[in-house]
Design a protein around this motif. Structure first.
Motif, PDB file in Angstrom:
ATOM      1  N   UNK A 290       2.530  31.903  58.898  1.00  0.00           N
ATOM      2  CA  UNK A 290       1.722  32.517  57.848  1.00  0.00           C
ATOM      3  C   UNK A 290       1.835  31.742  56.528  1.00  0.00           C
ATOM      4  N   UNK A 291       0.691  31.605  55.865  1.00  0.00           N
ATOM      5  CA  UNK A 291       0.676  31.041  54.523  1.00  0.00           C
ATOM      6  C   UNK A 291       1.184  32.080  53.533  1.00  0.00           C
ATOM      7  N   UNK A 292       1.668  31.629  52.386  1.00  0.00           N
ATOM      8  CA  UNK A 292       2.147  32.552  51.362  1.00  0.00           C
ATOM      9  C   UNK A 292       1.013  33.467  50.907  1.00  0.00           C
ATOM     10  N   UNK A 293      -0.182  32.908  50.776  1.00  0.00           N
ATOM     11  CA  UNK A 293      -1.356  33.711  50.429  1.00  0.00           C
ATOM     12  C   UNK A 293      -2.096  34.031  51.727  1.00  0.00           C
ATOM     13  N   UNK A 294      -1.769  35.149  52.340  1.00  0.00           N
ATOM     14  CA  UNK A 294      -2.415  35.546  53.585  1.00  0.00           C
ATOM     15  C   UNK A 294      -2.677  37.040  53.556  1.00  0.00           C
ATOM     16  N   UNK A 295      -3.361  37.545  54.590  1.00  0.00           N
ATOM     17  CA  UNK A 295      -3.673  38.968  54.633  1.00  0.00           C
ATOM     18  C   UNK A 295      -4.565  39.357  53.466  1.00  0.00           C
ATOM     19  N   UNK A 296      -4.254  40.501  52.844  1.00  0.00           N
ATOM     20  CA  UNK A 296      -5.114  40.975  51.746  1.00  0.00           C
ATOM     21  C   UNK A 296      -4.999  40.090  50.508  1.00  0.00           C
ATOM     22  N   UNK A 297      -4.007  39.203  50.486  1.00  0.00           N
ATOM     23  CA  UNK A 297      -3.871  38.263  49.370  1.00  0.00           C
ATOM     24  C   UNK A 297      -4.278  36.840  49.758  1.00  0.00           C
ATOM     25  N   UNK A 298      -5.048  36.718  50.820  1.00  0.00           N
ATOM     26  CA  UNK A 298      -5.503  35.402  51.250  1.00  0.00           C
ATOM     27  C   UNK A 298      -6.325  34.733  50.145  1.00  0.00           C
ATOM     28  N   UNK A 299      -6.135  33.431  49.989  1.00  0.00           N
ATOM     29  CA  UNK A 299      -6.928  32.691  49.013  1.00  0.00           C
ATOM     30  C   UNK A 299      -8.308  32.390  49.599  1.00  0.00           C
ATOM     31  N   UNK A 300      -9.334  32.604  48.827  1.00  0.00           N
ATOM     32  CA  UNK A 300     -10.712  32.339  49.257  1.00  0.00           C
ATOM     33  C   UNK A 300     -10.887  30.857  49.571  1.00  0.00           C
TER      34      UNK A 300
ATOM     35  N   UNK B 179       1.554  23.523  53.219  1.00  0.00           N
ATOM     36  CA  UNK B 179       2.911  24.028  52.940  1.00  0.00           C
ATOM     37  C   UNK B 179       3.552  24.683  54.153  1.00  0.00           C
ATOM     38  N   UNK B 180       2.732  25.133  55.114  1.00  0.00           N
ATOM     39  CA  UNK B 180       3.288  25.748  56.325  1.00  0.00           C
ATOM     40  C   UNK B 180       3.745  24.704  57.334  1.00  0.00           C
ATOM     41  N   UNK B 181       3.279  23.464  57.188  1.00  0.00           N
ATOM     42  CA  UNK B 181       3.593  22.425  58.158  1.00  0.00           C
ATOM     43  C   UNK B 181       2.744  22.502  59.411  1.00  0.00           C
ATOM     44  N   UNK B 182       1.744  23.387  59.442  1.00  0.00           N
ATOM     45  CA  UNK B 182       0.910  23.561  60.634  1.00  0.00           C
ATOM     46  C   UNK B 182       0.004  22.351  60.846  1.00  0.00           C
ATOM     47  N   UNK B 183      -0.231  22.039  62.102  1.00  0.00           N
ATOM     48  CA  UNK B 183      -1.126  20.941  62.456  1.00  0.00           C
ATOM     49  C   UNK B 183      -2.557  21.426  62.624  1.00  0.00           C
ATOM     50  N   UNK B 184      -2.731  22.737  62.725  1.00  0.00           N
ATOM     51  CA  UNK B 184      -4.055  23.300  62.969  1.00  0.00           C
ATOM     52  C   UNK B 184      -4.194  24.597  62.191  1.00  0.00           C
ATOM     53  N   UNK B 185      -5.347  24.815  61.586  1.00  0.00           N
ATOM     54  CA  UNK B 185      -5.633  26.068  60.917  1.00  0.00           C
ATOM     55  C   UNK B 185      -6.755  26.771  61.674  1.00  0.00           C
ATOM     56  N   UNK B 186      -6.461  27.973  62.168  1.00  0.00           N
ATOM     57  CA  UNK B 186      -7.450  28.770  62.886  1.00  0.00           C
ATOM     58  C   UNK B 186      -8.274  29.554  61.876  1.00  0.00           C
ATOM     59  N   UNK B 187      -9.575  29.588  62.092  1.00  0.00           N
ATOM     60  CA  UNK B 187     -10.482  30.289  61.186  1.00  0.00           C
ATOM     61  C   UNK B 187     -11.389  31.201  62.000  1.00  0.00           C
ATOM     62  N   UNK B 188     -12.102  32.070  61.277  1.00  0.00           N
ATOM     63  CA  UNK B 188     -13.016  32.983  61.948  1.00  0.00           C
ATOM     64  C   UNK B 188     -14.298  33.148  61.177  1.00  0.00           C
ATOM     65  N   UNK B 189     -14.767  32.056  60.533  1.00  0.00           N
ATOM     66  CA  UNK B 189     -15.950  32.136  59.684  1.00  0.00           C
ATOM     67  C   UNK B 189     -16.564  30.756  59.567  1.00  0.00           C
ATOM     68  N   UNK B 190     -17.886  30.635  59.773  1.00  0.00           N
ATOM     69  CA  UNK B 190     -18.514  29.306  59.665  1.00  0.00           C
ATOM     70  C   UNK B 190     -18.430  28.719  58.265  1.00  0.00           C
ATOM     71  N   UNK B 191     -18.455  29.560  57.234  1.00  0.00           N
ATOM     72  CA  UNK B 191     -18.345  29.029  55.877  1.00  0.00           C
ATOM     73  C   UNK B 191     -16.935  28.516  55.610  1.00  0.00           C
ATOM     74  N   UNK B 192     -15.930  29.239  56.097  1.00  0.00           N
ATOM     75  CA  UNK B 192     -14.553  28.762  55.958  1.00  0.00           C
ATOM     76  C   UNK B 192     -14.380  27.433  56.677  1.00  0.00           C
ATOM     77  N   UNK B 193     -14.968  27.306  57.871  1.00  0.00           N
ATOM     78  CA  UNK B 193     -14.887  26.059  58.621  1.00  0.00           C
ATOM     79  C   UNK B 193     -15.485  24.915  57.821  1.00  0.00           C
ATOM     80  N   UNK B 194     -16.688  25.136  57.274  1.00  0.00           N
ATOM     81  CA  UNK B 194     -17.365  24.084  56.517  1.00  0.00           C
ATOM     82  C   UNK B 194     -16.581  23.684  55.275  1.00  0.00           C
TER      83      UNK B 194
END
Length: 657
Positions: free
Chosen positions: A557-567, A595-610
């Protein structure tokens, strides 16, 4: 002597406060009418204050406890002070309870003073810096003058000098706590805030699990109505009341992606500018963080003057309104439950509908929506070209299906077409009975509405509703949270009521029903980015994570996640209006990923992907949840007994309320 002075001081303060209340109410009543349930609203204040409001305040445990002690002690002390010292009812336990209340308030005020000793930058200063001293003056003076009343000190204790000294301290406390509450001091938020909770514009927002995030429709048939908000008096009276409830805590400022990016927006400053406009004046006395790049003292306005001037300075510059991504981080964080996004879109509506002042590519996008039913201006009959080899069933041929798959305008985008193809693969693997509208589908209207073009939104929505009314289906499923939100929460006001699922939610349901089976995850670290319109707008945080868990992925999890997710910076038409700042919002979000060290970020929105894939030198790959699921699909364990047997045994879809 105190017996003579105290009733005079108390009732004089109450009288002046009453005059201030009338004056403040008159300022609010400059706004447009808004019917509210008077008695029911007032009766709901205790629960809304103690439960709904404190649910937000309690995110900061120290300040939550401080607020309980200070505010609770003040309310109890103020009421008991009138009874004990104003009306002389010190007999019994009232005096002792007053001592306890004032002592509790003093303890709370000590924590307020500690907070103000070295306040964070988000807190407004100026008059707010004197508040701890005023709280202490009120609580200490009330405690001291109550000691003789309960017999802990002789009634004739001290001299007239002591009486005058205590009275002076009490006047100081009364001036801030009672007089200032109604006339516009820092304590104004207490009076306005209580009424704001009673007469909130979104009463349906209150109560456990309740949400109210859909924009309110304009009545476009009223030829005399102002389209949107041009001046402060065009807001409804309870919106003006809500602005007055602002406590200037800056929680909205700390969460705003536009402010962090150095764009000319600060939600707290915007609300305070509306307060200035409501009363008339300038922002010269504002004591908080300014809009980035805009010094304080250059803006002014009046209740009946324009908020945004076409020439010269007014309350707000247009770029401030167009910087907003409508992510609702400000609304989610606001302990006074103010609706910043509603106000911004209301003002955008006037600029777009009355003046046609949508910046940069805004006019082109709106013209495309009118001419071609999609923001990119693509040929309407090209919506299904990406699926030429998939032989997708059409509603026009079928007439009914269990699931209507809403494609969204991502159907014209090559990157999002990969997500759609993956989702189709998943639906077929689960043997879902689905169909699409094909070329009958139009843009949902989300972009038009957020850019303030209510007329184009309603036109698109009504035509989509007319199309949907021809067919029978149990639910709509879409991979676009913006379409998901608009179809599920904003079409209803225009007559379209549907059960809508985001694809992550529906995939989670299919997995729980035993209709999907996955190979073990073989990749590296994964984090998940919460889309604003899925999370903050609709409260869906668990389903995407449950899908990732089903794939065998442990989310970092990122520090800004859930209801505090960064746009991601892609909402509210922000990429279209493109207001410059010091940095890009998606770049900041990708730094969060790094900052998480993740190699992949999963998304669920075409605008977020773009937006995230547009980051230069990104440290992580961006993949939609549907793509991850499609790549992990495997046959069910019973597949070896024959495909026909597998099909006959597969569980059928279940209706989910």
């Amino acid at each position: 002597m105190l017996d003579i002075l105290l009733p005079i001081l108390i009732f004089a303060a109450l009288g002046l406060a009453a005059i201030g209340v009338v004056r403040r109410v008159r300022l609010w009543r400059q706004g447009r009418p808004s019917p509210v349930p008077l008695v029911k609203g007032l009766a709901s204040v205790p629960r809304r204050y103690l439960v709904d409001l404190h649910h937000v305040v309690a995110r900061d445990k120290v300040m939550s406890n401080t607020h309980v002690a200070t505010a609770g002690g003040f309310v109890a002390a103020a009421v008991l002070m009138v009874l004990v010292h104003g009306l002389g009812l010190a007999q019994g336990v009232l005096g002792w309870v007053l001592l306890a209340a004032s002592a509790t308030m003093f303890v709370g005020s000590c924590f307020v003073a500690r907070r103000r000793r070295n306040p964070p930058s988000r807190l407004s200063k100026g008059p707010w810096m004197r508040l701890p001293k005023s709280l202490m003056a009120f609580s200490l003076s009330v405690f001291a003058i109550t000691l003789p009343a309960v017999g802990l000190l002789p009634e004739d204790f001290g001299s007239w000098v002591l009486a005058l000294a205590l009275s002076a301290v009490l006047v100081w406390g009364l001036g801030e706590m009672v007089f200032g509450m109604a006339w516009g001091g820092p304590m104004k938020h207490a009076f306005a805030g209580a009424l704001h909770l009673a007469f909130h514009r979104r009463a349906e927002r209150f109560g456990e699990g309740n949400r109210s995030t859909g924009l309110k429709a304009l009545n476009l048939d009223d030829e005399n109505a102002t389209l949107g908000v041009e001046k402060p008096s065009d807001f409804t009276w309870n919106q003006l009341l809500g602005f007055d409830a602002c406590v200037q805590c800056g929680r909205c400022e700390a969460m705003c992606p536009a402010f962090a990016a150095g764009q000319p927006l600060n939600p707290k400053k915007l609300i305070q500018d509306m307060v200035v406009g409501m009363a008339g004046g300038s922002d010269a006395h504002y004591a908080g963080s300014p809009y980035p790049g805009q010094p304080v003292g250059e803006h002014q306005g009046t209740p009946h003057g324009p908020i945004v001037a076409r020439e010269g300075k007014a309350l707000v510059d247009a770029e401030t309104l167009w910087s907003c991504t409508t992510c609702r981080a400000c609304v989610e964080e606001c302990p006074m439950m103010i609706e910043h996004v509603d106000a911004i879109v209301d003002m955008r509506r006037f600029l777009t509908l009355e003046h046609g002042n949508t910046p940069n590519k805004g006019p082109e996008v709106l013209d495309n929506l009118i001419a071609t039913d999609n923001p990119g201006g693509f040929a309407p009959d090209a919506r299904m070209h990406w699926a030429a080899d998939l032989e997708l069933p059409l509603m026009a041929d079928r007439g009914e299906a269990e699931v209507l798959l809403w494609l969204g305008d991502g159907a014209y985008d090559m990157r999002n077409q990969r997500t759609l193809r993956s989702l189709v693969k998943v639906l077929r693997a689960a043997d879902v009975d689905f169909a699409v509208l094909g070329n009958e589908e139009r843009d949902s209207g989300d972009v038009a509405r957020r850019l303030g073009d209510e007329a184009t939104f309603q036109s698109l929505a009504k035509r989509n509703i007319a199309t949907l009314s021809k067919y029978r289906f149990q639910r709509i499923v879409t991979c676009d949270p913006h379409s998901f939100h608009v179809l599920g929460n904003e079409y209803g006001e225009l007559g379209g009521h549907y059960e809508v699922r985001h694809h992550s939610t529906y995939i989670a349901e299919l997995y729980e029903a035993g209709r999907l089976h996955f190979k073990p995850w073989k990749g590296g670290g994964v984090t998940y980015h919460d889309p604003c319109y899925l999370g903050r707008y609709n409260g869906e945080y668990e389903a995407p994570r449950n899908v990732l868990k089903a794939l065998g992925i442990e989310v970092a999890e990122m520090e800004r996640s859930g209801f505090r997710s960064r746009c991601c910076g892609g909402g509210g038409g922000a990429p279209i209006t493109d207001i410059p700042g010091e940095r890009r919002i998606p770049d900041m979000r990708m730094n969060d990923v790094g900052e998480t060290g993740a190699e992949l970020v999963a998304v669920g929105c075409p605008q977020c992907t773009a937006m995230l894939e547009g980051v230069v030198d990104a440290t992580a790959e961006v993949r939609d949840i549907a793509e991850l699921v499609a790549n992990a699909l495997t046959e069910a364990p019973e597949a070896s007994s024959g495909a026909a047997q597998q099909s006959s045994n597969r569980p059928q879809a279940v209706e989910v309320a």
